[in-house]
Structures are given as C-alpha cells and as structure tokens.
Scaffold this motif. Structure first.
Motif, PDB file in Angstrom:
ATOM      1  N   VAL B 119       0.853  -1.197   0.000  1.00 53.21           N
ATOM      2  CA  VAL B 119       0.000   0.000   0.000  1.00 53.21           C
ATOM      3  C   VAL B 119       0.886   1.242   0.000  1.00 53.21           C
ATOM      4  O   VAL B 119       2.091   1.154   0.189  1.00 53.21           O
ATOM      5  CB  VAL B 119      -0.956   0.027   1.215  1.00 53.21           C
ATOM      6  CG1 VAL B 119      -1.841  -1.197   1.232  1.00 53.21           C
ATOM      7  CG2 VAL B 119      -0.182   0.142   2.505  1.00 53.21           C
ATOM      8  N   ASN B 120       0.256   2.389  -0.167  1.00 51.78           N
ATOM      9  CA  ASN B 120       0.993   3.637  -0.194  1.00 51.78           C
ATOM     10  C   ASN B 120       1.656   3.898   1.155  1.00 51.78           C
ATOM     11  O   ASN B 120       1.034   3.723   2.197  1.00 51.78           O
ATOM     12  CB  ASN B 120       0.063   4.814  -0.490  1.00 51.78           C
ATOM     13  CG  ASN B 120      -0.942   4.483  -1.576  1.00 51.78           C
ATOM     14  OD1 ASN B 120      -1.711   3.545  -1.423  1.00 51.78           O
ATOM     15  ND2 ASN B 120      -0.918   5.212  -2.637  1.00 51.78           N
ATOM     16  N   GLY B 121       2.918   4.282   1.093  1.00 51.29           N
ATOM     17  CA  GLY B 121       3.584   4.707   2.324  1.00 51.29           C
ATOM     18  C   GLY B 121       4.020   3.579   3.250  1.00 51.29           C
ATOM     19  O   GLY B 121       4.345   3.826   4.396  1.00 51.29           O
ATOM     20  N   PHE B 150       3.909   6.090 -10.951  1.00 50.70           N
ATOM     21  CA  PHE B 150       2.757   6.945 -10.658  1.00 50.70           C
ATOM     22  C   PHE B 150       3.066   8.058  -9.664  1.00 50.70           C
ATOM     23  O   PHE B 150       2.869   9.231  -9.945  1.00 50.70           O
ATOM     24  CB  PHE B 150       1.593   6.100 -10.138  1.00 50.70           C
ATOM     25  CG  PHE B 150       0.364   6.915  -9.902  1.00 50.70           C
ATOM     26  CD1 PHE B 150      -0.458   7.267 -10.963  1.00 50.70           C
ATOM     27  CD2 PHE B 150       0.039   7.379  -8.635  1.00 50.70           C
ATOM     28  CE1 PHE B 150      -1.576   8.048 -10.766  1.00 50.70           C
ATOM     29  CE2 PHE B 150      -1.077   8.166  -8.434  1.00 50.70           C
ATOM     30  CZ  PHE B 150      -1.887   8.492  -9.500  1.00 50.70           C
ATOM     31  N   ARG B 151       3.595   7.680  -8.498  1.00 47.41           N
ATOM     32  CA  ARG B 151       3.761   8.694  -7.469  1.00 47.41           C
ATOM     33  C   ARG B 151       4.792   9.731  -7.885  1.00 47.41           C
ATOM     34  O   ARG B 151       5.818   9.388  -8.469  1.00 47.41           O
ATOM     35  CB  ARG B 151       4.203   8.056  -6.143  1.00 47.41           C
ATOM     36  CG  ARG B 151       3.947   8.969  -4.956  1.00 47.41           C
ATOM     37  CD  ARG B 151       4.709   8.528  -3.732  1.00 47.41           C
ATOM     38  NE  ARG B 151       6.117   8.839  -3.869  1.00 47.41           N
ATOM     39  CZ  ARG B 151       7.069   8.290  -3.134  1.00 47.41           C
ATOM     40  NH1 ARG B 151       6.784   7.393  -2.249  1.00 47.41           N
ATOM     41  NH2 ARG B 151       8.318   8.638  -3.302  1.00 47.41           N
ATOM     42  N   GLY B 202       2.565   2.190  -4.960  1.00 46.71           N
ATOM     43  CA  GLY B 202       1.723   1.813  -3.834  1.00 46.71           C
ATOM     44  C   GLY B 202       0.262   1.853  -4.229  1.00 46.71           C
ATOM     45  O   GLY B 202      -0.148   2.675  -5.048  1.00 46.71           O
ATOM     46  N   LEU B 204      -3.910   0.809  -2.631  1.00 52.06           N
ATOM     47  CA  LEU B 204      -4.781   0.193  -1.636  1.00 52.06           C
ATOM     48  C   LEU B 204      -5.534  -0.935  -2.328  1.00 52.06           C
ATOM     49  O   LEU B 204      -5.951  -0.787  -3.472  1.00 52.06           O
ATOM     50  CB  LEU B 204      -5.766   1.227  -1.090  1.00 52.06           C
ATOM     51  CG  LEU B 204      -5.116   2.389  -0.348  1.00 52.06           C
ATOM     52  CD1 LEU B 204      -6.146   3.457  -0.024  1.00 52.06           C
ATOM     53  CD2 LEU B 204      -4.478   1.900   0.941  1.00 52.06           C
ATOM     54  N   THR B 206      -8.351  -1.914  -2.209  1.00 53.27           N
ATOM     55  CA  THR B 206      -9.739  -1.647  -2.615  1.00 53.27           C
ATOM     56  C   THR B 206      -9.806  -1.044  -4.005  1.00 53.27           C
ATOM     57  O   THR B 206     -10.862  -0.969  -4.594  1.00 53.27           O
ATOM     58  CB  THR B 206     -10.404  -0.674  -1.640  1.00 53.27           C
ATOM     59  OG1 THR B 206      -9.496   0.397  -1.403  1.00 53.27           O
ATOM     60  CG2 THR B 206     -10.745  -1.343  -0.346  1.00 53.27           C
ATOM     61  N   GLN B 207      -8.657  -0.575  -4.500  1.00 55.41           N
ATOM     62  CA  GLN B 207      -8.661   0.016  -5.839  1.00 55.41           C
ATOM     63  C   GLN B 207      -8.488  -1.100  -6.850  1.00 55.41           C
ATOM     64  O   GLN B 207      -7.383  -1.456  -7.234  1.00 55.41           O
ATOM     65  CB  GLN B 207      -7.534   1.044  -5.946  1.00 55.41           C
ATOM     66  CG  GLN B 207      -7.734   2.196  -4.978  1.00 55.41           C
ATOM     67  CD  GLN B 207      -6.455   2.961  -4.729  1.00 55.41           C
ATOM     68  OE1 GLN B 207      -5.370   2.403  -4.730  1.00 55.41           O
ATOM     69  NE2 GLN B 207      -6.585   4.252  -4.497  1.00 55.41           N
ATOM     70  N   THR B 240       0.514  -0.463  10.943  1.00 52.53           N
ATOM     71  CA  THR B 240      -0.835  -0.753  10.478  1.00 52.53           C
ATOM     72  C   THR B 240      -1.494  -1.719  11.448  1.00 52.53           C
ATOM     73  O   THR B 240      -0.847  -2.614  11.967  1.00 52.53           O
ATOM     74  CB  THR B 240      -0.788  -1.407   9.087  1.00 52.53           C
ATOM     75  OG1 THR B 240       0.054  -0.637   8.266  1.00 52.53           O
ATOM     76  CG2 THR B 240      -2.162  -1.491   8.485  1.00 52.53           C
ATOM     77  N   GLN B 247      -4.798  -6.528   3.921  1.00 49.78           N
ATOM     78  CA  GLN B 247      -3.852  -6.279   2.830  1.00 49.78           C
ATOM     79  C   GLN B 247      -3.216  -7.581   2.364  1.00 49.78           C
ATOM     80  O   GLN B 247      -3.124  -7.847   1.169  1.00 49.78           O
ATOM     81  CB  GLN B 247      -2.757  -5.318   3.281  1.00 49.78           C
ATOM     82  CG  GLN B 247      -3.225  -3.889   3.437  1.00 49.78           C
ATOM     83  CD  GLN B 247      -2.165  -3.032   4.118  1.00 49.78           C
ATOM     84  OE1 GLN B 247      -0.975  -3.337   4.084  1.00 49.78           O
ATOM     85  NE2 GLN B 247      -2.594  -1.954   4.738  1.00 49.78           N
TER      86      GLN B 247
END
Lengths: 451, 311
Positions: B119-121, B150-151, B202, B204, B206-207, B240, B247
């Motif tokens: 995930v991100n981060g 992307f980022r 990164g 999530l 859910t995407q 987390t 995840q």
C-alpha cells in the motif's frame, strides 16, 4: 472504506432495532458485538472501554428503557456517542491572521504528509480562493522535495524550492519571507516523517515550529494505523501544540479506528479526511456524517455536496433545460453525464456514501456498474459520429459493427448501451409528464429513511 | 529465509541484531512481559494478557486463540508460577510463528526476479534499497527496476538511492510499470546481474483497477523470463493495525504472495499483527525491519521474534 466496522455494526443495529424490550442481557450481547467490532477496527483498547461504558450507562438509563422503541433508541445512543467521540462538529482551518498564515504538517513516515500538503494547497486555491505557497523541509528522504514540486505543479500553486543541504528552519523562514514579498496568503510547510520517540527529530520540528509560528499545526495520521495510533498521537500532541488532525487513506477497506482514537486522546479536532491519490481527494471531516456512515446509514449530505462540487453549472443548466423539454437528450449528453460522474471521483466514491444496504444491493445487481464499465460506455459513444449520437435510431447492424470495432468491444455491448439509453429516454419522458412524484415513489424503496 | 546466509547464533553481529530487535519491540515487551512479575497465575493475569495482546495489534481472533491455548496449557500442566507461564507463552508464540519462517535462495535462477508490492507509504522503495544492500553484502549483484511510475518523484527517490550506493537503476520517463520492469529484466540478463528487485507503485487493495494493473505487471514479468517472478513480496507497515491482514489477503488473492516484509518495527510499533497473520493467512515473513538504518532489515527468525516479544 470502514466497511468492516460498518457491516459489523449494521448487524448489531439490525438485531437490536427489532427488540421489543431491552434487557440487561441483550444489551450486554449487543455491546460485546460493538466491542469486538471496534477492536477489529483498530480503535484503541482504552478508548473502546470508555466508549462501551458510556453507551452501557445510557442504554440502561431511562431514555432508552422508557422509550417505545428501545432498539431504535439504543442505536440512537451509539450514533450520538460515536459523533461525540469524533468531536461533534466539523472544525475548519483557522487562517485568520496577518498573512502569510503558516500551516505546519507533521506525522510519521508514510502517513501521507506530502500528498496531503498537495491536496490541501489545491483545496485552499480552488475552494477558498487563497494563494498558497508550498515548501518542503524534508531534507532526508531522497526526492521528497521533487515529489512536492510535482504535486505543486499539478495543483497549480506556488512552490518554494529547497535542497537537501539546508536546515529545515532556514528553509521555512526563507519561504515565509518569499511569501510575504509575493503576496501568498498561506504557506504550507511539509516536514520529514519522524518517530515520536526520536528525540533529535522531535527537537528539530519544535525548533521549526518556534521559528515560523504556524497558525495551524496539523498532525497527519494514516487511518489504517493500529493500536499504537493513540501513543503516537499523544506523543506528538505533547511535543507540539497541535491544532488539528488530518486522517489519510480513508478509502482503503480500513476501518478508520484511528479516527475514533486520535480525537479522544489528543482532544484536537479532525479537520480533514483524505481519500485517494488524486489531488481532489481531501474532504472536510464531519463527525456526524462519519458516524452515520459507520452505522451504515449512509452519508447523503456529503454526496449532495460532492455532486455540487463536481458538476459544471453551465453544463448542468443545459442538461436541466433538456430534461424539461423531454427531448433532445442524446448520447452526447449521456456522455457528458458520465464525465461528470467521473469528476465526482467515480462510482466507487459515490457508492461509499450510500447506506450499507444500498451498497450491498448495488454490488449484487447483475449488471454491477463499475468505473470500467463507465469508461467502456464512453469509448463506445466516442466511436459514434455526431449524427449517430444525436439520433441513435440511425444505428443499424452495419453501423453497430463499425462502432463495436472502433471501441474494441463486441456488438452486444453496443446493443446493451443502446437499450440502456432507450430506458433512460423513457424515464426522461416520464419526468416531463409531471411524473416526478411517480419516480420518487419508485426510488423511495432504495433511499434511506430520512430523519 | 536466506537460510544459507543465516549467521550462527553467537556471532557478534547476530547479537547486535538481536539487541536491536529487542529494542524495536521494547514497548510491546514491556506491556506483555511486564505482566508476569506477580506472585500467582490467576484470572486477572489472563485478562491483563488479553488486553496487552489486543493492544499489540494481535487482533481479537488471534488473541483469544492464544489466551485460550495458554489457559488450557496452564490447567493441564498445573502452571502456577508466572515465570513458567511466560515461558509457555513464548513457546505458544514460537509455535504459531514458526510456519512463517522460510528459506529463499536467490541462486535458484539468474537473474532472480523479486517483485515488491504494497500500500501507499508502507516503505516499499526504502525496503528495496535495504534489501539491495543486504544482497550486495552477501555477494550478489543487484539491479533495481523503478516500476513506481505513478507517485510524484518515486523514480527520483530510487535513482537517488541507487546512485548513493552504486546500484544500477533502470527507469523511464513516464511510461508503464510493466514495460520498465520488462526492460530491467532484459538489461539484467545482458549484464549478467544476479537479482532484479522490481518496485511497483503503492496501491490500496480496494482500488480494483490498480490491483488488475499489478496482475498485469506480474504477467509481463513472466513473459520477460520463464519462471519469473521468482518471489512476490508485499511490504507491510508494522504501524498498520488489523488492516494489515486485509492487505495480505487481498494481495495474496491477486498475486499469490511468496513472502512479506514487515517494516518500521522501531520502538513505537507493535508487531502483534504477525500473530494475526500467522493464524489467518500464513504467508511467510521474509524480512523484518527494525529501524531507519540501512542495516536494520534482516531475515525473520520465529524464535528470536517470540523471545523479543515476551521475555
């Protein structure tokens, strides 16, 4: 987002709502469910304990037991306590100082500070008519400064360049100075991620804080954070005079327990919630609406606001005209609608705010519409000539084949789109015939009870 | 993990690593281990233990299972001394975590392709830097593929890291993650490199469209080389909470994970989520990271971890 907590609590709500009488034992059952739901959602244990105690006290009190519908009243108590836990009302940024107003961003590594800085700059520029300047004091992580520069360019805001050899406080002071000369009324200061137990780094940010006198010091916290969120928040709160909290990554399937704990521990309001990686994904945080979402009641208010924000007014007026006339609604308009929907963050973002039972129904519906399907529809429409878009009845077999080939889909998909469009036109005609009431009645089944 | 590389228990280096691991889990140990100072084993002790495990992010299910198992054991073996119960807990934990240990041998193929997601981060790019360092000190040549297209500035971050440490990085201006990684594997083959570490953006879980993209990256890697990617790892942030489990499940369903990397176990984080993962979706834990230093990422050893958590 928050799906897990929502679904679990929705279950409790459903069972309790039906109870004719609330006894010590069925309240205890429901509370146990609530406790597990909150723990699974990463709400900190001490916060859970206090929350349960408060709900229990109220649930066994006169207000609920004496009520004609004790189940409903119990849900009401949980809802009210959730809202209370998250801080009652939305609090906005307070930038009312002699410009430039400095906003300092702080938080752990990877919590989303830099992305949030970019989003906040966009929000201030687009929605508050400010002229923000962003500056990065992250001289540690490779390319952190470049990341902020890219985000600033995307948001169309001013960026103050810094480089890795400089001291954070010097960078920030220079940026404030620059802002004063260039009439930037807000300076957003991004900082390096740091651990609350890292003495040297905490001293650095305190020094930074003392140097620039920020009017807002925002603590950025990942909403997926676990039980330790409370300790981290407490430590930051003790080291820095925080003025607010920003929750990030609320669009994961997480549970946002941090939202509940952080506010309780710091006593500082949650001012914004971040969703998605696009720059538009930052919303003011409304405890009342969030509680409704958590309990599966949906968040219609945000949905409407979102709609207002996303829809181009001129475009909407043109469409409304066409609605009124009941004709002239063609595929071109259909496409425009899809594009507006995309502007609002796509179907996923919309569904998120609907009540839990509608969400479930939507997920189960045979032609589950996802964002990909929308894009495909757009592609099909793009493959039509303007004449075809205006008069879809022109489209016969050979044109269908051409369109299908152009959009890279089977002919059936083109047929399906034309059928859907036909349905929509029919609906439009009903609206025109004063059938609004009729349509509302048909929709009532899916909309939540308004309270 | 990297069993052939694992240092003997009493080498000085291993001792300092253990000390750092203990330091990283200090807070958790204080709340769990501190419980056993009392005089007798009673109900209150079990309740405190349950609370401590919950607060260490072990999750409701794993916590209840551990406490129930410990209760049964205490009754069966008539444990009345808290110190003995502490030993029993350590043993239970070690048994729970043991299946998460795994050996990986990068000599199995050349180039050996490791794909990293998360995930991100969570610390993907940083972890890749550290793994590259680790592999290089073990004598492997490494190439990094900047697949996070992307980022903002993710590529620059990896390139900067590569420059600092003399590791080649394959990157492209813009473009597609799968294409960058495909190129990187070709380049590795041409240069005779041992290991390719492929970064990805990164996301999530859910995407869904981004998860599809990740599946595509994996398919393209398989086209670049037969049998690749040899390893697919997900980076988890130890801060987390129970979402880490979600995840792991989501990435495992999409990609078929072969390992996990747990980062940021550095004194504030909890690490209990490892227990939740072991119970619900036992994907092996290949590396754990206890700090920001470049040497602070090491292979996971269940016994060490259990001891650092409880003792």
């Amino acid at each position: 987002m928050l799906e897990n907590l929502t679904q679990r609590l929705a279950k409790v709500v459903k069972t309790v709502r039906g109870e004719a009488r609330l006894t010590e034992s069925n309240v205890a059952d429901a509370l146990r469910e609530v406790r597990v739901a909150l723990l699974e959602a990463d709400v900190a244990l001490p916060v859970v304990r206090e929350f349960i105690a408060r709900v229990k006290e109220k649930a066994l009190g006169e207000e609920v037991v004496g009520s004609l519908t004790p189940g409903q009243a119990f849900v009401g108590v949980v809802h009210r306590e959730l809202v209370h836990l998250m801080g009652d009302a939305n609090e906005d940024l307070d930038l009312a100082v002699a410009p430039p107003a400095v906003v300092l961003m702080a938080g752990l590594q990877g919590s989303g500070k830099t992305t949030t800085t970019g989003k906040l700059a966009r929000l201030l520029k687009e929605e508050r008519r400010r002229k923000p300047l962003v500056v990065s004091c992250d001289v540690y992580r490779p390319a952190a400064i470049a990341q902020l520069r890219t985000l600033a360019a995307q948001a169309g805001v001013d960026f103050f360049p810094s480089h890795e050899g400089q001291k954070p406080a010097e960078i920030a002071l220079a940026a404030v100075d620059w802002a004063r000369k260039h009439y930037n009324d807000v300076v957003l200061v991004d900082t390096a991620g740091r651990l609350a137990i890292d003495e040297a780094m905490m001293a650095e940010i305190r020094e930074l804080h003392a140097a620039v006198h920020p009017v807002e010091t925002l603590f950025v916290v990942d909403s997926m954070q676990g039980q330790d969120a409370v300790n981290v928040a407490r430590a930051f709160n003790e080291a820095l005079p925080l003025t607010g909290v920003v929750l990030t990554k609320l669009d994961g399937d997480a549970r946002g327990g941090a939202a509940l704990s952080v506010r309780q521990v710091t006593g500082k309001p949650i001012k914004f919630a971040g969703v998605g990686e696009k720059l538009g994904g930052l919303e003011p945080f409304h405890p009342e609406r969030m509680a409704s979402r958590i309990l599966g009641m949906g968040d219609i208010v945000s949905l409407v606001e979102e709609a207002k924000k996303g829809i181009d007014e001129a475009e909407a007026r043109k469409l409304a005209e066409k609605f009124k006339k009941g004709k002239g609604f063609d595929l071109e308009d259909f496409k425009a609608q899809i594009q507006q929907m995309k502007k609002m963050g796509g179907l996923g973002a919309l569904l998120d705010k609907l009540p839990a039972h509608v969400q479930q129904a939507a997920a189960q519906s045979p032609q589950a519409m996802d964002d990909r399907a929308l894009r495909r529809i757009e592609g099909i429409i793009n493959s039509m000539t303007p004449g075809e878009r205006a008069r879809p009845e022109l489209i016969k077999a050979s044109r269908k084949r051409r369109i299908a080939a152009g959009a890279g889909v089977p002919v059936q998909e083109v047929n399906r789109l034309l059928n859907q469009f036909g349905e929509m036109q029919k609906m439009m005609k009903q609206v025109q015939r004063g059938g609004v009431a009729k349509m509302m009645r048909a929709m009532k089944g899916v909309l939540p009870r308004m309270r | 993990m990297f069993g052939f590389l694992r240092k003997s228990k009493d080498s000085p280096e291993s001792a300092s690593w253990l000390a750092r691991l203990r330091e990283g889990l200090r807070r958790t140990r204080a709340s769990v281990g501190g419980l056993f100072g009392g005089a007798k084993v009673d109900e209150a002790l079990f309740e405190d233990l349950e609370a401590a495990l919950l607060q260490a992010d072990a999750g409701v299910e794993a916590t209840q299972a551990l406490v129930t198992a410990l209760r049964a054991r205490a009754r069966r073996e008539r444990i009345e001394d808290p110190a003995a119960l502490q030993k029993a807990l350590e043993a239970e934990l070690e048994a729970l975590l043991a299946p998460l240990e795994r050996d990986v041998d990068p000599r199995a193929a050349k180039p050996f392709v490791i794909m990293i997601a998360g995930v991100n981060g969570a610390g993907k790019t940083t972890s890749i830097g550290k793994i590259a360092k680790f592999l290089r000190t073990e004598g492997f040549s490494v190439l990094l593929a900047a697949g996070d297209t992307f980022r903002a500035a993710a590529r620059e971050q990896l390139v900067a890291w590569g420059e600092r440490n003399g590791v080649p990085v394959i990157a492209q201006e813009g473009g597609d993650a799968a294409a960058v990684i495909f190129d990187a594997i070709q380049a590795a083959r041409a240069r005779g490199i041992d290991v390719v570490l492929a970064d990805t953006a990164g996301r999530l879980p859910t995407q869904l469209h981004l998860m599809e993209e990740l599946k595509k990256v994996k398919r393209v890697i398989a086209k670049a080389q037969d049998g690749a990617p040899h390893e697919v790892w997900v980076v988890l942030d130890a801060n987390t909470g129970q979402n880490a489990l979600a995840q792991v499940k989501a990435f495992d369903d999409a990609l078929g994970l072969t390992g996990l990397i747990l980062t940021k176990l550095d004194g504030t984080a909890k690490g209990g989520v490892v227990a939740a993962i072991a119970r619900n979706r036992p994907v092996p834990l290949v590396f754990i990271g206890v700090g920001e230093g470049i040497d602070d990422l090491r292979p996971f050893v269940a016994a060490d971890f259990a001891r650092a958590l409880v003792e």
